[in-house]
Scaffold this motif. Structure first.
Motif, PDB file in Angstrom:
ATOM      1  N   THR A 164       0.693  -5.202  -7.974  1.00 44.37           N
ATOM      2  CA  THR A 164      -0.288  -4.147  -8.590  1.00 44.37           C
ATOM      3  C   THR A 164       0.561  -2.760  -8.752  1.00 44.37           C
ATOM      4  N   ILE A 165      -0.128  -1.812  -9.404  1.00 49.18           N
ATOM      5  CA  ILE A 165       0.756  -0.232  -9.296  1.00 49.18           C
ATOM      6  C   ILE A 165       0.736   0.325  -8.131  1.00 49.18           C
ATOM      7  N   ALA A 166       0.035  -0.385  -7.189  1.00 50.40           N
ATOM      8  CA  ALA A 166       0.295   0.381  -5.692  1.00 50.40           C
ATOM      9  C   ALA A 166       1.830  -0.081  -5.164  1.00 50.40           C
ATOM     10  N   ASP A 167       2.178  -1.251  -5.554  1.00 45.44           N
ATOM     11  CA  ASP A 167       3.545  -1.646  -5.228  1.00 45.44           C
ATOM     12  C   ASP A 167       4.532  -0.893  -5.907  1.00 45.44           C
ATOM     13  N   LEU A 168       4.223  -0.438  -6.916  1.00 45.41           N
ATOM     14  CA  LEU A 168       5.221   0.306  -7.570  1.00 45.41           C
ATOM     15  C   LEU A 168       5.665   1.845  -7.076  1.00 45.41           C
ATOM     16  N   SER A 169       4.289   2.198  -6.875  1.00 46.81           N
ATOM     17  CA  SER A 169       4.111   3.579  -6.341  1.00 46.81           C
ATOM     18  C   SER A 169       4.994   3.651  -4.796  1.00 46.81           C
ATOM     19  N   LEU A 170       4.228   2.727  -4.143  1.00 45.31           N
ATOM     20  CA  LEU A 170       4.751   2.804  -2.643  1.00 45.31           C
ATOM     21  C   LEU A 170       6.355   1.902  -2.422  1.00 45.31           C
ATOM     22  N   GLY A 171       6.517   1.027  -3.165  1.00 46.04           N
ATOM     23  CA  GLY A 171       8.015   0.605  -3.097  1.00 46.04           C
ATOM     24  C   GLY A 171       8.895   1.525  -3.550  1.00 46.04           C
ATOM     25  N   THR A 172       8.838   2.402  -4.600  1.00 46.76           N
ATOM     26  CA  THR A 172       9.786   3.128  -5.093  1.00 46.76           C
ATOM     27  C   THR A 172       9.870   4.459  -4.169  1.00 46.76           C
ATOM     28  N   THR A 173       8.732   4.973  -3.679  1.00 45.80           N
ATOM     29  CA  THR A 173       8.853   5.876  -2.487  1.00 45.80           C
ATOM     30  C   THR A 173       9.360   5.442  -1.249  1.00 45.80           C
ATOM     31  N   ILE A 174       9.416   4.370  -0.873  1.00 46.56           N
ATOM     32  CA  ILE A 174       9.842   3.806   0.208  1.00 46.56           C
ATOM     33  C   ILE A 174      11.254   3.678   0.403  1.00 46.56           C
ATOM     34  N   SER A 175      11.599   2.889  -0.835  1.00 45.07           N
ATOM     35  CA  SER A 175      13.103   2.695  -1.126  1.00 45.07           C
ATOM     36  C   SER A 175      13.890   3.987  -0.916  1.00 45.07           C
ATOM     37  N   ALA A 176      13.416   5.334  -1.580  1.00 45.46           N
ATOM     38  CA  ALA A 176      13.947   6.759  -1.336  1.00 45.46           C
ATOM     39  C   ALA A 176      13.961   7.152   0.014  1.00 45.46           C
ATOM     40  N   ALA A 177      12.670   6.905   0.666  1.00 46.69           N
ATOM     41  CA  ALA A 177      12.385   7.546   2.228  1.00 46.69           C
ATOM     42  C   ALA A 177      13.431   6.604   3.009  1.00 46.69           C
ATOM     43  N   GLU A 178      13.887   5.669   2.784  1.00 50.04           N
ATOM     44  CA  GLU A 178      14.946   4.963   3.481  1.00 50.04           C
ATOM     45  C   GLU A 178      16.181   5.769   3.617  1.00 50.04           C
ATOM     46  N   ALA A 179      16.482   6.637   2.581  1.00 47.55           N
ATOM     47  CA  ALA A 179      17.528   7.505   2.842  1.00 47.55           C
ATOM     48  C   ALA A 179      17.264   8.440   3.998  1.00 47.55           C
ATOM     49  N   ILE A 180      16.296   8.532   4.485  1.00 50.28           N
ATOM     50  CA  ILE A 180      16.092   9.459   5.664  1.00 50.28           C
ATOM     51  C   ILE A 180      15.909   8.641   6.814  1.00 50.28           C
ATOM     52  N   LEU A 181      15.258   7.562   6.745  1.00 42.61           N
ATOM     53  CA  LEU A 181      14.925   6.686   8.076  1.00 42.61           C
ATOM     54  C   LEU A 181      14.700   5.360   7.351  1.00 42.61           C
ATOM     55  N   GLU A 182      15.625   4.354   7.830  1.00 39.16           N
ATOM     56  CA  GLU A 182      15.633   3.033   7.277  1.00 39.16           C
ATOM     57  C   GLU A 182      14.431   2.460   8.092  1.00 39.16           C
ATOM     58  N   LEU A 183      13.720   1.577   7.287  1.00 39.40           N
ATOM     59  CA  LEU A 183      12.897   0.832   8.017  1.00 39.40           C
ATOM     60  C   LEU A 183      13.423  -0.171   9.236  1.00 39.40           C
ATOM     61  N   ASP A 184      12.892  -0.137  10.246  1.00 41.18           N
ATOM     62  CA  ASP A 184      13.333  -1.054  11.445  1.00 41.18           C
ATOM     63  C   ASP A 184      12.903  -2.252  11.330  1.00 41.18           C
ATOM     64  N   PHE A 204      12.670  -3.702 -10.696  1.00 45.82           N
ATOM     65  CA  PHE A 204      13.084  -3.119  -9.367  1.00 45.82           C
ATOM     66  C   PHE A 204      14.654  -2.798  -9.526  1.00 45.82           C
ATOM     67  N   LYS A 205      15.297  -4.025  -9.770  1.00 46.52           N
ATOM     68  CA  LYS A 205      16.635  -4.022  -9.884  1.00 46.52           C
ATOM     69  C   LYS A 205      17.340  -2.771 -10.830  1.00 46.52           C
ATOM     70  N   GLU A 206      16.540  -3.122 -11.808  1.00 42.71           N
ATOM     71  CA  GLU A 206      16.924  -2.209 -13.064  1.00 42.71           C
ATOM     72  C   GLU A 206      16.833  -0.740 -12.915  1.00 42.71           C
ATOM     73  N   ILE A 207      15.841  -0.666 -12.347  1.00 41.64           N
ATOM     74  CA  ILE A 207      15.181   0.931 -12.432  1.00 41.64           C
ATOM     75  C   ILE A 207      14.910   1.445 -11.043  1.00 41.64           C
ATOM     76  N   ASN A 208      14.535   0.813 -10.115  1.00 46.52           N
ATOM     77  CA  ASN A 208      14.338   1.273  -8.665  1.00 46.52           C
ATOM     78  C   ASN A 208      15.572   1.586  -7.926  1.00 46.52           C
ATOM     79  N   ASN A 209      16.412   0.238  -7.989  1.00 42.10           N
ATOM     80  CA  ASN A 209      17.449   0.314  -7.081  1.00 42.10           C
ATOM     81  C   ASN A 209      18.655   1.297  -7.231  1.00 42.10           C
ATOM     82  N   PRO A 210      19.105   1.477  -8.467  1.00 39.48           N
ATOM     83  CA  PRO A 210      20.136   2.390  -8.690  1.00 39.48           C
ATOM     84  C   PRO A 210      19.145   3.958  -8.507  1.00 39.48           C
TER      85      PRO A 210
END
Ligand SMILES: N[C@@H](CCC(=O)N[C@@H](CS)C(=O)NCC(=O)O)C(=O)O
Length: 228
Positions: A164-184, A204-210
């Motif tokens: 759902t759009i909840a995955d788009l919202s949280l998935g993009t933010t946590i992908s970036a937050a991992e720059a600060i603290l990796e998910l253990d 995600f591969k095309e937009i989020n990951n880069p």
């Protein structure tokens, strides 16, 4: 090319911005075409009087659909689904009250808790000389991660068994937050599995990951520069 008969959509965004990426991913899923505009964040163009006429908050993303303008990624995503979602609207933002409440719970959590904790590190790092997260920053992000792990509750996606759009919202933010603290993986096994599932999706591969890689690079470069 914009879909026939539809006005051109303009999206003010930045490729390293998680909420911009969430909207771009949704646009990709819906087959929408945006004309992109990128205010120079480093030059504070998003805080100019001109930009604030478009969004008084001075943030991106902002969507312009003909003579209509809306900011805040969650509002933008709901608008796009309402107007252009067709059959995908029900899948990505279900109308059944309990399912929708679960999606909203995640969206409000992202807007009110998770993203501000990322921004509390990012903005001072980019603009005010912060050379790395404080222990309080890390504690706050850790606490937000534990909420995400609890929300997952064994489901494939953050608000149930479908994306759902909840995955788009949280998935993009946590992908970036991992720059600060990796998910253990030991502490957050469900979150790690969920995030890698999302990151394997084409959109995600095309937009989020880069986007997340760029955010990570810029943040770490700022820390290096601020240490010197
Ligand atoms: N809750 C907002 C957050 C928007 C936001 O803060 N975007 C960041 C870029 S990722 C921004 O514009 N930051 C500039 C600033 O606040 O000065 C949303 O979901 O759209």
């Amino acid at each position: 090319m914009a879909k026939q008969g539809w006005p051109r959509l303009i999206l003010y965004k930045n490729p390293a911005s998680p909420p911009s990426c969430a909207v771009m991913i949704l646009g990709d899923i819906l087959g929408l075409t945006f004309d992109y505009k990128e205010p120079e964040l480093r030059k504070r163009e998003h805080k100019s009087a001109e930009f604030k006429k478009i969004n008084p908050m001075g943030t991106i993303p902002v969507l312009q659909d003909d003579d209509f303008i809306v900011s805040e990624s969650h509002a933008i995503m709901k608008y796009l689904l309402n107007k252009y979602g067709g059959a995908l609207q029900e899948k990505l933002y279900p109308s059944e009250p309990r399912q929708q409440a679960k999606v909203d719970q995640c969206l409000f959590f992202e807007a009110g808790v998770l993203f501000p904790r990322l921004k509390a590190v990012a903005l001072p790092s980019f603009f005010h000389g912060l050379a790395g997260p404080t222990s309080q920053h890390l504690e706050d992000i850790e606490e937000a991660y534990s909420v995400v792990e609890a929300y997952l509750n064994g489901d494939r996606y953050i608000a149930g068994d479908r994306i759902t759009i909840a995955d788009l919202s949280l998935g993009t933010t946590i992908s970036a937050a991992e720059a600060i603290l990796e998910l253990d993986k030991k502490k957050y096994p469900l979150s790690v599995a969920w995030l890698s599932r999302l990151q394997e999706e084409d959109c995600f591969k095309e937009i989020n990951n880069p986007g997340a890689a760029l955010f990570t690079k810029l943040l770490h470069m700022s820390w290096q520069k601020n240490k010197n």
